[in-house]
Write a protein that holds these residues in place. Structure first.
Motif, PDB file in Angstrom:
ATOM      1  N   SER A  59       0.858  -1.194   0.000  1.00 61.20           N
ATOM      2  CA  SER A  59       0.000   0.000   0.000  1.00 61.20           C
ATOM      3  C   SER A  59       0.891   1.240   0.000  1.00 61.20           C
ATOM      4  O   SER A  59       2.112   1.132   0.183  1.00 61.20           O
ATOM      5  N   LEU A  64       5.541   4.193   2.600  1.00 62.18           N
ATOM      6  CA  LEU A  64       6.151   5.192   3.495  1.00 62.18           C
ATOM      7  C   LEU A  64       6.855   4.519   4.675  1.00 62.18           C
ATOM      8  O   LEU A  64       7.958   4.886   5.058  1.00 62.18           O
ATOM      9  N   SER A  85      -1.963  16.798   5.444  1.00 59.51           N
ATOM     10  CA  SER A  85      -1.834  15.696   4.494  1.00 59.51           C
ATOM     11  C   SER A  85      -2.769  14.586   4.933  1.00 59.51           C
ATOM     12  O   SER A  85      -3.436  14.690   5.970  1.00 59.51           O
ATOM     13  N   ASP A 157       6.432  11.643  -0.393  1.00 59.52           N
ATOM     14  CA  ASP A 157       5.105  11.040  -0.385  1.00 59.52           C
ATOM     15  C   ASP A 157       4.406  11.452  -1.682  1.00 59.52           C
ATOM     16  O   ASP A 157       3.810  12.529  -1.777  1.00 59.52           O
ATOM     17  N   ALA A 159       1.972   9.713  -3.082  1.00 57.93           N
ATOM     18  CA  ALA A 159       0.759   8.885  -3.171  1.00 57.93           C
ATOM     19  C   ALA A 159      -0.285   9.502  -4.110  1.00 57.93           C
ATOM     20  O   ALA A 159      -1.011   8.787  -4.795  1.00 57.93           O
ATOM     21  N   GLN A 160      -0.346  10.834  -4.141  1.00 59.19           N
ATOM     22  CA  GLN A 160      -1.352  11.503  -4.986  1.00 59.19           C
ATOM     23  C   GLN A 160      -0.739  12.028  -6.280  1.00 59.19           C
ATOM     24  O   GLN A 160      -1.386  12.775  -6.999  1.00 59.19           O
ATOM     25  N   SER A 182       1.020   5.265  -3.972  1.00 63.39           N
ATOM     26  CA  SER A 182      -0.141   4.458  -3.590  1.00 63.39           C
ATOM     27  C   SER A 182      -0.947   4.113  -4.833  1.00 63.39           C
ATOM     28  O   SER A 182      -1.108   4.946  -5.725  1.00 63.39           O
ATOM     29  N   PHE A 184      -4.078   2.918  -4.307  1.00 62.77           N
ATOM     30  CA  PHE A 184      -5.455   2.924  -3.793  1.00 62.77           C
ATOM     31  C   PHE A 184      -6.373   3.324  -4.949  1.00 62.77           C
ATOM     32  O   PHE A 184      -5.998   4.165  -5.767  1.00 62.77           O
ATOM     33  N   LYS A 187      -6.605   6.909  -6.397  1.00 63.31           N
ATOM     34  CA  LYS A 187      -5.432   7.660  -6.857  1.00 63.31           C
ATOM     35  C   LYS A 187      -5.416   7.683  -8.389  1.00 63.31           C
ATOM     36  O   LYS A 187      -6.170   6.946  -9.025  1.00 63.31           O
ATOM     37  N   GLY A 195      -2.425  -1.287  -2.868  1.00 61.39           N
ATOM     38  CA  GLY A 195      -1.131  -1.534  -3.501  1.00 61.39           C
ATOM     39  C   GLY A 195      -0.280  -0.290  -3.404  1.00 61.39           C
ATOM     40  O   GLY A 195      -0.797   0.814  -3.173  1.00 61.39           O
ATOM     41  N   TYR A 331      -8.101  18.225   3.941  1.00 63.38           N
ATOM     42  CA  TYR A 331      -8.572  17.392   5.027  1.00 63.38           C
ATOM     43  C   TYR A 331      -9.171  18.303   6.074  1.00 63.38           C
ATOM     44  O   TYR A 331      -8.692  19.423   6.253  1.00 63.38           O
TER      45      TYR A 331
HETATM   46  C1  LIG Z   1      -3.484   7.790  -0.135  1.00 65.51           C
HETATM   47  C2  LIG Z   1      -2.345   8.404   0.551  1.00 65.51           C
HETATM   48  C3  LIG Z   1      -1.450   7.657   1.336  1.00 65.51           C
HETATM   49  C4  LIG Z   1      -1.684   6.229   1.706  1.00 65.51           C
HETATM   50  O1  LIG Z   1      -1.844   5.341   0.675  1.00 65.51           O
HETATM   51  P1  LIG Z   1      -2.664   3.975   0.915  1.00 65.51           P
HETATM   52  O2  LIG Z   1      -2.389   3.215  -0.324  1.00 65.51           O
HETATM   53  O3  LIG Z   1      -4.078   4.329   1.101  1.00 65.51           O
HETATM   54  O4  LIG Z   1      -2.073   3.308   2.110  1.00 65.51           O
HETATM   55  C5  LIG Z   1      -0.363   8.305   1.881  1.00 65.51           C
HETATM   56  N1  LIG Z   1      -0.155   9.621   1.691  1.00 65.51           N
HETATM   57  C6  LIG Z   1      -0.997  10.373   0.974  1.00 65.51           C
HETATM   58  C7  LIG Z   1      -0.703  11.823   0.785  1.00 65.51           C
HETATM   59  C8  LIG Z   1      -2.118   9.796   0.383  1.00 65.51           C
HETATM   60  O5  LIG Z   1      -2.973  10.556  -0.307  1.00 65.51           O
END
Ligand SMILES: *Cc1c(COP(=O)(O)O)cnc(C)c1O
Length: 394
Positions: A59, A64, A85, A157, A159-160, A182, A184, A187, A195, A331
Motif C-alpha cells: 500500500s 512510506l 496531508s 510522499d 501517493a497523490q 499508492s 489505492f 489515486k 497496492g 482534510y
Molecule cells: C493515499 C495516501 C497515502 C496512503 O496510501 P494507501 O495506499 O491508502 O495506504 C499516503 N499519503 C498520501 C498523501 C495519500 O494521499
C-alpha cells in the motif's frame, strides 16, 4: 445532473476487456504473491518515471513505512512533515516510535512551506517527507538544499502524484532518496484493492527495501534485519500493468478539466484567475495555483484533486450535495489538531498560531470532481451550481 466526485466504473468501462483478461490470466497462473507480474510492473514504473529501481509493496502507507525503515529511522528520531496531508504521512513516523515534526503549508500550493523547515531542524532530525499534495510536486530544490546541508534524507510522499513533474522535468518520487506511491483505487493510477510502490536511484537502499519487504529475510529464513510482509499481490500488478500505459492520457484529461474549471470560474465572475490566496483580489472562489502548459516543464500538476478555497465551505458543500454533485474535504483536521498528537503539541518547539495556513486550508478547501471521464457539461453544471449558490449569498 449527477456529478459524482469519482466514477471508477467510467474508467473501467473504457478498458474492461484488457483488465478482465489480466484478471483471468492471473487466476489461471495461480501465481498470487510477487512473481513475474510484479517484476514487470516494477520495470514499467522505472521506465515511466525514469528511475533506476522500483519495489512493489502492499500500500502507499506501507511504502512510506518501509522507506522510513530502509533509511534507518529509530525511536526518538525526528521526521519533518507538512501539517496538512492524509494521516498516513504522520502515522508511519509515530508507528516507528519516531516523532513527526509538523511544518505549516504554503497556501498557494497546499504543500509544505520549505522556508519554514530549517527552524524545525534539531540534532535528532533525520528526514523530511514532502507530500506532493493533490498531484503537485513540492518545492524540491529548496528542500534538497536544506537536506544536504543538515545530512537529512528525503522520502517523497507521492501517493497523490504519480506522473507529476517538478519544474525541471524530473518525476515526483525520483528526486529524493526514496519515492512512495499508492495504488489505492481513488489515486490517479489505482488498482483493484490496496497496492503501492517505492522508487529509488540508490542501489544500497534498493537492496534493503527488497529485503524489508519479505520480513527482512535474505536468504530465505535468515534475518539480519527485521522487516514485514509488505508484498504487492500479482493480481494488483496485473491490473496496473494494463492501466499504466493509459495514465498519461488520464492525467491530461484531468488537466483539461482543470483548465475548463478555471475558464468557467473566471467567466462566471466568481474568480479572477488561478493562484490567488486572497479573497480581496482572487474573488469568492480561490482556484489552485496551476500552470497548465505541458511545455517548458513548469510543475506538471496531475490533479489527483481539484481543490478550491471558499469562505462558505460547509454551506456550499451541503448545497452541492443537494444538486447531486459529489465533493470532499481533504482534510478537515490538520495534524496539529489530531487528538492522537495532542502530547506532541505541548512541545516547546511549536508556537501559538504557527499553523495558520493549514488551519485555513482545513476550514476553507473543498475538492470538486475532476476525474478524466467527466464531460464538459458536467463541469459546467458544477460551476453553474456554485454560481447559483453565490447568487443567494451576496
Ligand atoms: C493515499 C495516501 C497515502 C496512503 O496510501 P494507501 O495506499 O491508502 O495506504 C499516503 N499519503 C498520501 C498523501 C495519500 O494521499
Amino acid at each position: 445532473m449527477k456529478v459524482p466526485l469519482l466514477d471508477l466504473k467510467a474508467q473501467y468501462s473504457t478498458i474492461k476487456k484488457e483488465l478482465d483478461e489480466a484478471l483471468i490470466r492471473t487466476a489461471e497462473s495461480q501465481y498470487f504473491i510477487l512473481g513475474p507480474e510484479v517484476g514487470k510492473l516494477e520495470e514499467n514504473i522505472c521506465k515511466y518515471l525514469k528511475c533506476k529501481y522500483a519495489v512493489g509493496v502492499s500500500s502507499g502507507t506501507d511504502a512510506l513505512l518501509i522507506a522510513l525503515m530502509a533509511i534507518g529511522i529509530k525511536p526518538g528520531d525526528e521526521v519533518i512533515i507538512p501539517d496538512y496531508s492524509f494521516f498516513a504521512t504522520a502515522g508511519v513516523v509515530s508507528r516507528l516510535n519516531a516523532i513527526p515534526v509538523f511544518v505549516d503549508i504554503d497556501l498557494k500550493t497546499y504543500n509544505i512551506d520549505a522556508s519554514k523547515v530549517k527552524a524545525k531542524i534539531t540534532k535528532k532530525t533525520k528526514a523530511i517527507i514532502p507530500v506532493h499534495l493533490y498531484g503537485q510536486t513540492a518545492e524540491m530544490n529548496a528542500l534538497a538544499e536544506i537536506a544536504k546541508k543538515h545530512g537529512l534524507k528525503i522520502i517523497e510522499d507521492g501517493a497523490q502524484a504519480i506522473g507529476s513533474q517538478y519544474s525541471d522535468g524530473r518525476y515526483s518520487g525520483t528526486i529524493g532518496d526514496i519515492g512512495c506511491f499508492s495504488f489505492f483505487p481513488s489515486k490517479n493510477l489505482g488498482c483493484f484493492g490496496d497496492g503501492g510502490m517505492v522508487t529509488t536511484n540508490d542501489e544500497t537502499l534498493y537492496e534493503k527495501l527488497k529485503i524489508l519487504r519479505v520480513h527482512g529475510s535474505k536468504p530465505k529464513y535468515y534475518h539480519k534485519i527485521i522487516g514485514g510482509n509488505f508484498r504487492l499481490d500479482a493480481i494488483q500488478a496485473a491490473v496496473l500493468n494494463v492501466k499504466l500505459p493509459h495514465l498519461n492520457g488520464w492525467s491530461e484529461g484531468r488537466r483539461k478539466n482543470a483548465r475548463l474549471y478555471t475558464e468557467l470560474f473566471i467567466k462566471s465572475g466568481l474568480s479572477t484567475g488561478s493562484g490567488s490566496t486572497d479573497y480581496k483580489d482572487g474573488g469568492r472562489v480561490l482556484l489552485p495555483e496551476a500552470i497548465y502548459e505541458s511545455a517548458g516543464h513548469q510543475n506538471y500538476h496531475i490533479f489527483n484533486q481539484f481543490v478550491i478555497r471558499v469562505k462558505e465551505r460547509d454551506e456550499l458543500r451541503t448545497f452541492l450535495s443537494g444538486k447531486e454533485i459529489g465533493t470532499e474535504i481533504y482534510y478537515p483536521i490538520p495534524f496539529h489538531r489530531q487528538e492522537c498528537f495532542k502530547e506532541l503539541m505541548s512541545d516547546k518547539r511549536y508556537t501559538d498560531g504557527e499553523f495558520v495556513f493549514s488551519d485555513t486550508a482545513a476550514a476553507e478547501t473543498i475538492a470538486l470532481p475532476i476525474y478524466s471521464e467527466l464531460s464538459a457539461e458536467q463541469i459546467k453544471y458544477v460551476v453553474d451550481s456554485i454560481k447559483e449558490f453565490y447568487a443567494s449569498h451576496s
